[in-house]
Design a protein around this motif. Structure first.
Motif, PDB file in Angstrom:
ATOM      1  N   ILE A 681       0.845  -1.190   0.000  1.00 20.17           N
ATOM      2  CA  ILE A 681       0.000   0.000   0.000  1.00 20.17           C
ATOM      3  C   ILE A 681       0.884   1.245   0.000  1.00 20.17           C
ATOM      4  O   ILE A 681       1.866   1.332   0.757  1.00 20.17           O
ATOM      5  N   VAL A 682       0.529   2.206  -0.841  1.00 19.42           N
ATOM      6  CA  VAL A 682       1.328   3.418  -0.996  1.00 19.42           C
ATOM      7  C   VAL A 682       0.432   4.641  -0.864  1.00 19.42           C
ATOM      8  O   VAL A 682      -0.688   4.666  -1.387  1.00 19.42           O
ATOM      9  N   ASN A 683       0.936   5.655  -0.168  1.00 20.18           N
ATOM     10  CA  ASN A 683       0.220   6.926  -0.040  1.00 20.18           C
ATOM     11  C   ASN A 683       0.889   7.969  -0.937  1.00 20.18           C
ATOM     12  O   ASN A 683       1.864   8.601  -0.548  1.00 20.18           O
ATOM     13  N   HIS A 684       0.365   8.121  -2.136  1.00 16.75           N
ATOM     14  CA  HIS A 684       0.867   9.142  -3.058  1.00 16.75           C
ATOM     15  C   HIS A 684       0.006  10.402  -3.017  1.00 16.75           C
ATOM     16  O   HIS A 684       0.120  11.253  -3.896  1.00 16.75           O
ATOM     17  N   THR A 685      -0.850  10.508  -1.993  1.00 16.11           N
ATOM     18  CA  THR A 685      -1.669  11.713  -1.850  1.00 16.11           C
ATOM     19  C   THR A 685      -0.887  12.760  -1.059  1.00 16.11           C
ATOM     20  O   THR A 685       0.194  12.508  -0.537  1.00 16.11           O
ATOM     21  N   SER A 686      -1.480  13.940  -0.957  1.00 18.16           N
ATOM     22  CA  SER A 686      -0.856  15.023  -0.191  1.00 18.16           C
ATOM     23  C   SER A 686      -1.299  15.014   1.263  1.00 18.16           C
ATOM     24  O   SER A 686      -0.897  15.882   2.046  1.00 18.16           O
ATOM     25  N   LYS A 687      -2.113  14.018   1.640  1.00 19.22           N
ATOM     26  CA  LYS A 687      -2.661  14.025   2.991  1.00 19.22           C
ATOM     27  C   LYS A 687      -2.126  12.860   3.815  1.00 19.22           C
ATOM     28  O   LYS A 687      -1.604  11.878   3.290  1.00 19.22           O
ATOM     29  N   GLU A 688      -2.292  12.990   5.095  1.00 18.79           N
ATOM     30  CA  GLU A 688      -1.907  11.947   6.038  1.00 18.79           C
ATOM     31  C   GLU A 688      -3.073  10.982   6.234  1.00 18.79           C
ATOM     32  O   GLU A 688      -4.217  11.401   6.384  1.00 18.79           O
ATOM     33  N   ILE A 689      -2.798   9.703   6.181  1.00 14.43           N
ATOM     34  CA  ILE A 689      -3.839   8.683   6.388  1.00 14.43           C
ATOM     35  C   ILE A 689      -3.626   8.078   7.770  1.00 14.43           C
ATOM     36  O   ILE A 689      -2.601   7.453   8.035  1.00 14.43           O
ATOM     37  N   ASN A 690      -4.594   8.277   8.643  1.00 17.64           N
ATOM     38  CA  ASN A 690      -4.512   7.739  10.003  1.00 17.64           C
ATOM     39  C   ASN A 690      -5.898   7.232  10.371  1.00 17.64           C
ATOM     40  O   ASN A 690      -6.705   7.956  10.928  1.00 17.64           O
ATOM     41  N   GLN A 691      -6.193   5.984  10.011  1.00 16.74           N
ATOM     42  CA  GLN A 691      -7.551   5.480  10.196  1.00 16.74           C
ATOM     43  C   GLN A 691      -7.589   3.976   9.980  1.00 16.74           C
ATOM     44  O   GLN A 691      -6.595   3.364   9.583  1.00 16.74           O
ATOM     45  N   ASP A 692      -8.726   3.411  10.251  1.00 21.55           N
ATOM     46  CA  ASP A 692      -8.980   2.015   9.899  1.00 21.55           C
ATOM     47  C   ASP A 692      -9.311   1.950   8.410  1.00 21.55           C
ATOM     48  O   ASP A 692     -10.140   2.721   7.925  1.00 21.55           O
ATOM     49  N   ILE A 693      -8.673   1.042   7.702  1.00 19.37           N
ATOM     50  CA  ILE A 693      -9.010   0.861   6.287  1.00 19.37           C
ATOM     51  C   ILE A 693      -9.565  -0.545   6.093  1.00 19.37           C
ATOM     52  O   ILE A 693      -9.099  -1.504   6.699  1.00 19.37           O
ATOM     53  N   PRO A 694     -10.592  -0.673   5.243  1.00 15.98           N
ATOM     54  CA  PRO A 694     -11.206  -1.993   5.032  1.00 15.98           C
ATOM     55  C   PRO A 694     -10.362  -2.843   4.088  1.00 15.98           C
ATOM     56  O   PRO A 694      -9.739  -2.343   3.152  1.00 15.98           O
ATOM     57  N   LEU A 695     -10.343  -4.149   4.329  1.00 16.33           N
ATOM     58  CA  LEU A 695      -9.681  -5.110   3.447  1.00 16.33           C
ATOM     59  C   LEU A 695     -10.654  -6.239   3.149  1.00 16.33           C
ATOM     60  O   LEU A 695     -11.456  -6.626   4.004  1.00 16.33           O
ATOM     61  N   ASN A 696     -10.561  -6.785   1.956  1.00 14.23           N
ATOM     62  CA  ASN A 696     -11.487  -7.848   1.565  1.00 14.23           C
ATOM     63  C   ASN A 696     -11.120  -9.200   2.147  1.00 14.23           C
ATOM     64  O   ASN A 696     -11.940 -10.096   2.204  1.00 14.23           O
ATOM     65  N   PHE A 697      -9.864  -9.370   2.532  1.00 17.48           N
ATOM     66  CA  PHE A 697      -9.415 -10.677   3.012  1.00 17.48           C
ATOM     67  C   PHE A 697      -9.314 -10.662   4.529  1.00 17.48           C
ATOM     68  O   PHE A 697      -8.784  -9.722   5.126  1.00 17.48           O
ATOM     69  N   VAL A 698      -9.818 -11.701   5.160  1.00 15.76           N
ATOM     70  CA  VAL A 698      -9.799 -11.802   6.619  1.00 15.76           C
ATOM     71  C   VAL A 698      -8.932 -12.983   7.031  1.00 15.76           C
ATOM     72  O   VAL A 698      -9.012 -14.060   6.449  1.00 15.76           O
ATOM     73  N   GLY A 699      -8.070 -12.760   8.017  1.00 15.72           N
ATOM     74  CA  GLY A 699      -7.252 -13.839   8.556  1.00 15.72           C
ATOM     75  C   GLY A 699      -7.217 -13.772  10.067  1.00 15.72           C
ATOM     76  O   GLY A 699      -7.851 -12.918  10.682  1.00 15.72           O
ATOM     77  N   LYS A 700      -6.450 -14.669  10.656  1.00 15.44           N
ATOM     78  CA  LYS A 700      -6.365 -14.691  12.121  1.00 15.44           C
ATOM     79  C   LYS A 700      -5.361 -13.678  12.651  1.00 15.44           C
ATOM     80  O   LYS A 700      -5.393 -13.328  13.829  1.00 15.44           O
ATOM     81  N   GLN A 701      -4.441 -13.234  11.771  1.00 17.70           N
ATOM     82  CA  GLN A 701      -3.456 -12.250  12.216  1.00 17.70           C
ATOM     83  C   GLN A 701      -3.116 -11.309  11.074  1.00 17.70           C
ATOM     84  O   GLN A 701      -2.983 -11.722   9.922  1.00 17.70           O
ATOM     85  N   VAL A 702      -2.982 -10.029  11.424  1.00 14.99           N
ATOM     86  CA  VAL A 702      -2.574  -9.019  10.460  1.00 14.99           C
ATOM     87  C   VAL A 702      -1.286  -8.380  10.960  1.00 14.99           C
ATOM     88  O   VAL A 702      -1.243  -7.826  12.058  1.00 14.99           O
ATOM     89  N   ALA A 703      -0.235  -8.503  10.164  1.00 15.22           N
ATOM     90  CA  ALA A 703       1.050  -7.889  10.505  1.00 15.22           C
ATOM     91  C   ALA A 703       1.307  -6.712   9.584  1.00 15.22           C
ATOM     92  O   ALA A 703       1.041  -6.782   8.379  1.00 15.22           O
TER      93      ALA A 703
END
Length: 924
Positions: A681-703
């Protein structure tokens, strides 16, 4: 207080994060590290120089080199080595042996300069074109002229011959007269009525020579449409290499760039065999600029024939030859007059190219309009031709010639390179080659030998001390992008016949330099762009690939090793072969989901047009469409077919979920591995991203994994969302696993920051290395660039490393960390705190975590800043110091004019603005 985002930290080694924990990073290898194109000027190389430069490249984090011999430097002619000579092969063997000892790989081009060609290309095997001459003749008139070639440049060639002679009258009646012309050019034919125009088609040669050829590599450009020419060409390599591959991992062929090559000696016969009819009666429609339906159909068949010839007679032969040497091959298909997808798919490592500079919205990213190409802007969807072919066919590596003409010479910073290579990664490419590095003998003074179209990844570059930062970032990212398989869920058909049906021109080369004409205006491109921004992941597919595809368990797969896709999209088009529609319906019959943007009503080509149109319409009518709101849908066998101009509506109906994270402006590419998925994931915008983002894949652990410094940790998740913190210009890898690992520590989220400590006390500035001379040391009352001191001429001409040093007292506090933040950094720096290296600062937003190196009381910070090469080159040109003296093109600027830096402004160098030490607190 406003929550700040995640700390960015650059380190100078490949060590990853907390090594006591289970490390989620894939292993960095020679293949995951960046490689560089390595120009051998005049092939004037020796063992000492090869050893030195390979060792230097290895220490900087390169995993391999790609040898391309080119023209040489003047004054060194006695050191030139002829390409593929015994002495040259000896240098190649030394190179591969040395590289192997350094755990590096070696590729090499099958030719010098570009495009492919050389002294072994005979006149018969040289790139071929047709030359058309027309004559007028009246009824009952004896034709007194001789039908002989008038082109003076062709007259001395032995292979020139008359291939087709066809006459047309004003009623458009046609007579093929080829066998009515004798060897002297005398025509034995007299029309009985009307006025006739005779078209005489001669087979000639383009006479194009290899561009930027090295000694021993000069000669004609190859006829890519002739299998005999290809095999004859490669015999020279068989002779030089014998039964060995000399340690070459992959043989490389550069972009096509063959001009005016529109024929091959047996094209007439190949056309008849492949298209089912004789081209001779229709030659007028091929060579004229008449814009009518027949011209479009004849030209479509002609272009399809050229496509098949370059695929079968060059590309596949090249691949088979490389395999006979127990090596791979790498090919740049762009620029070819063929279906790029099929050409890329026919090689081991498809390679694309970026040329020019992209306008990004990243805060603080430098982009001077005077230093960039005006016409060329890299396009992520052009890059996807190579990655699509690889993903569909299951090729593990997709390479890219990266940073070609990124900015003007000597003005490219590593911070400018980062988002450009990120865009390459986002297209699905995972094996970048920098453009590039020039071999320089050990005794050649600054700036060494340089190539005219390159971002200078050379040890003489004053930014070299921080290059490891960029290379480490690339290596970590590619270690992920080379893992598992691409995870794109959609296929989109490239309607190449819409391009081929144009009645304008003859051959049609799909170049990166004119995508505004052939790619960007199309509905196909608009779908790619819109769907990508909406959060869908797509690969392109050709007619040939659709013909090879199978549908199983409602997924579409072309190759057992390749990707598995949920939907095939047929964008708005004018021409669709009835055979392709039949193959599409066969996929639907077996469970595939298909979306059509419009009803296909026309078939390409001229042969049996009406019969094939009828077959197309009959196939289409077999689909049992029913109105479904504002679109049509139908069940076809086990599958579904949707007809809608709004592809996203069709995808929603088919319950294909998009990745909603793109609503924030973030970009991503996804990979799947056994037991989970990666998101880059890359932030090429001019703003700061500080939030929960949704993902389509669910697992037991996210690193979460930081590719810039190797840090990792277990993320905070909620439902199908993950918390991330990314500043403008930063990137992150999310690894979702179906199995949890309790040894992975928690990710450090920044919860709050305290008031910053402004390091506005005096600083000492000294100079460590560089030239033409080291400026004198001085005490600064405040931080400022060394180029501010205009009274000292040496500060204006210096390129190298300046060291800013200060001490300060730090009171005891309860913060978790400290962030050292630079206001303006020209251009990159190594940070040393209390004698320990904290890391490299080389990209936006120019900050680094230093908390673990600080102590209560007195602290010392050294900031080793390296600037651009520009000021030193400016000084040399102002003082007329000779540093470029090459054969061929010598050296040009970004606009291909003679290079001269004498009137450049001095580039700011060093530090400017405030230096802040920001106390930060992590969430518990």
């Amino acid at each position: 207080m406003k929550i700040k985002n995640i700390v960015k930290l650059s380190v100078i080694c490949f060590a990853f994060g907390n090594l006591s924990a289970q490390n989620p990073w894939p292993t960095v290898t020679e293949t995951t590290k960046p490689w560089t194109r390595w120009w051998w000027m005049g092939s004037a190389v020796d063992e000492k120089g090869l050893d030195k430069q390979l060792t230097t490249l290895s220490k900087a984090g390169f995993g391999g080199v790609e040898i391309v011999p080119i023209y040489g430097a003047k004054g060194f002619e006695n050191k030139y080595i002829n390409y593929l000579s015994p002495e040259w092969m000896k240098m190649l063997q030394f190179t591969t042996n040395k590289a192997k000892s350094l755990q590096m790989g070696v590729d090499m081009s099958v030719g010098t300069g570009w495009p492919i060609g050389g002294p072994q290309v005979s006149e018969n095997d040289a790139a071929t074109k047709i030359i058309v001459q027309t004559y007028e003749i009246q009824s009952n008139e004896k034709f007194s002229k001789k039908i002989v070639l008038k082109d003076e440049k062709q007259k001395n060639l032995k292979t020139v011959k008359l291939d087709i002679v066809t006459a047309y009258n004003d009623k458009n009646e046609t007579v093929v007269l080829t066998d009515k012309v004798n060897s002297d050019g005398v025509l034995d034919w007299k029309p009985s009525s009307g006025k006739w125009t005779i078209y005489a088609v001669f087979i000639g040669k383009t006479l194009q020579k290899v561009k930027r050829a090295a000694p021993g590599g000069e000669g004609y450009t190859l006829d890519h449409f002739s299998s005999n020419a290809t095999k004859d060409y490669l015999k020279t390599f068989d002779k030089a290499f014998g039964s060995s591959n000399y340690g070459i991992r992959s043989f490389f062929n550069d972009s096509y760039e063959v001009y005016n090559a529109d024929w091959t000696p047996d094209l007439k016969q190949e056309f008849q065999k492949r298209r089912g009819y004789d081209l001779s009666p229709y030659i007028k429609y091929l060579v004229s600029d008449e814009e009518n339906e027949i011209s479009g159909r004849i030209k479509s068949d002609y272009r399809e024939t050229l496509s098949e010839l370059i695929l079968n007679n060059f590309t596949k032969d090249f691949t088979n030859w490389a395999h006979s040497k127990n090596s791979k091959n790498t090919n740049q298909a762009h620029g070819s007059p063929g279906n790029l997808l099929d050409l890329y798919a026919a090689v081991d490592i498809p390679e694309s190219e970026t040329f020019g500079s992209t306008p990004f919205d990243i805060l603080g990213l430098k982009r001077d309009s005077a230093d960039i190409q005006k016409s060329d802007v890299p396009d992520i969807n052009m890059l996807k031709f190579s990655s699509s072919a690889a993903n569909v066919m299951g090729k593990k590596l997709i390479s890219n010639e990266t940073f070609t003409w990124l900015t003007e010479h000597f003005k490219t910073s590593w911070s400018q390179a980062k988002p450009e290579v990120e865009q390459v990664f986002l297209s699905g490419i995972n094996h970048v080659f920098y453009h590039g590095t020039t071999y320089t003998p050990a005794d050649v003074k600054f700036p060494g030998w340089l190539f005219y179209a390159s971002t200078n990844f050379v040890p003489e570059n004053s930014l070299w001390p921080q290059l490891r930062g960029l290379n480490s970032y690339v290596a970590r990212t590619q270690s992920v992008l080379q893992s598992g398989k691409s995870d794109n869920e959609l296929l989109i058909y490239w309607p190449v016949y819409d391009q081929w049906a144009s009645p304008k021109g003859k051959d049609m080369a799909f170049k990166i330099h004119n995508i505004e004409k052939w790619l960007q205006p199309t509905a196909f491109y608009k779908n790619l762009d819109k769907l990508g921004k909406s959060g869908y992941s797509l690969d392109m597919v050709s007619d040939k690939m659709i013909g090879e595809a199978k549908a199983e368990n409602q997924n579409i797969q072309v190759s057992n090793e390749g990707g598995s896709y949920k939907v095939l999209i047929i964008p708005q088009l004018d021409y669709l072969p009835e055979s392709t529609l039949s193959n599409i319906l066969n996929l639907a019959q077996n469970g595939a989901s298909i979306i059509f943007q419009n009803e296909p009503k026309n078939i390409p080509g001229y042969f049996e047009t009406e019969k094939r149109k009828t077959e197309l319409n009959s196939l289409w009518k077999s689909i049992p469409f029913q109105q479904n709101g504002n679109f049509k849908s139908g069940t076809f066998g086990k599958g579904k077919i949707i007809l809608t101009s709004d592809v996203e509506k069709g995808l929603e109906f088919l319950k294909i979920e998009r990745e909603k994270l793109t609503d924030t402006g973030l970009k991503f590419v996804r990979r799947k591995f056994d037991g989970g998925k990666y998101y880059y994931i890359v932030n090429h915008t001019s703003k700061e991203i500080n939030q929960d983002i949704p993902l389509n894949f669910v697992g037991k652990q996210v690193a979460l994994m930081n590719p810039e410094n190797g840090d990792f940790g277990s993320a905070e998740t909620q439902n199908k969302s993950v918390r991330i913190q990314l500043k403008s210009g930063e990137s992150l890898i999310i690894k979702i696993s179906e199995n949890a690992d309790s040894s992975i520590p928690k990710w450090k989220y920044i919860e709050k920051t305290d008031a910053p400590i402004i390091l506005n006390q005096p600083w000492q500035l000294s100079f460590k290395e560089g030239g033409p001379e080291l400026p004198k040391a001085r005490i600064l009352k405040k931080i400022q660039p060394w180029t501010n001191f205009t009274e000292d001429a040496s500060t204006q001409s210096f390129s190298g490393t300046g060291v800013y040093t200060t001490t300060f007292d730090l009171k005891k506090n309860k913060t978790d960390d400290h962030l050292l933040k630079f206001d303006k950094l020209y251009e990159s720096a190594k940070v040393i705190v209390n004698g320990k290296e904290a890391g490299i600062v080389w990209s936006n937003p120019f900050e680094i975590s230093v908390g673990k190196y600080l102590k209560k009381g007195k602290n010392t910070i050294q900031i080793e800043v390296s600037n651009l090469m520009a000021n030193r080159i400016r000084y040399m040109d102002k003082n007329k110091i000779e540093w470029r003296n090459y054969h061929e093109i010598n050296f040009v600027n970004i606009n291909y004019k003679p290079f001269d830096a004498s009137n450049w402004n001095v580039q700011p160098s060093g530090l400017d603005g405030e230096i802040q030490l920001i106390p930060i607190h992590y969430s518990k």
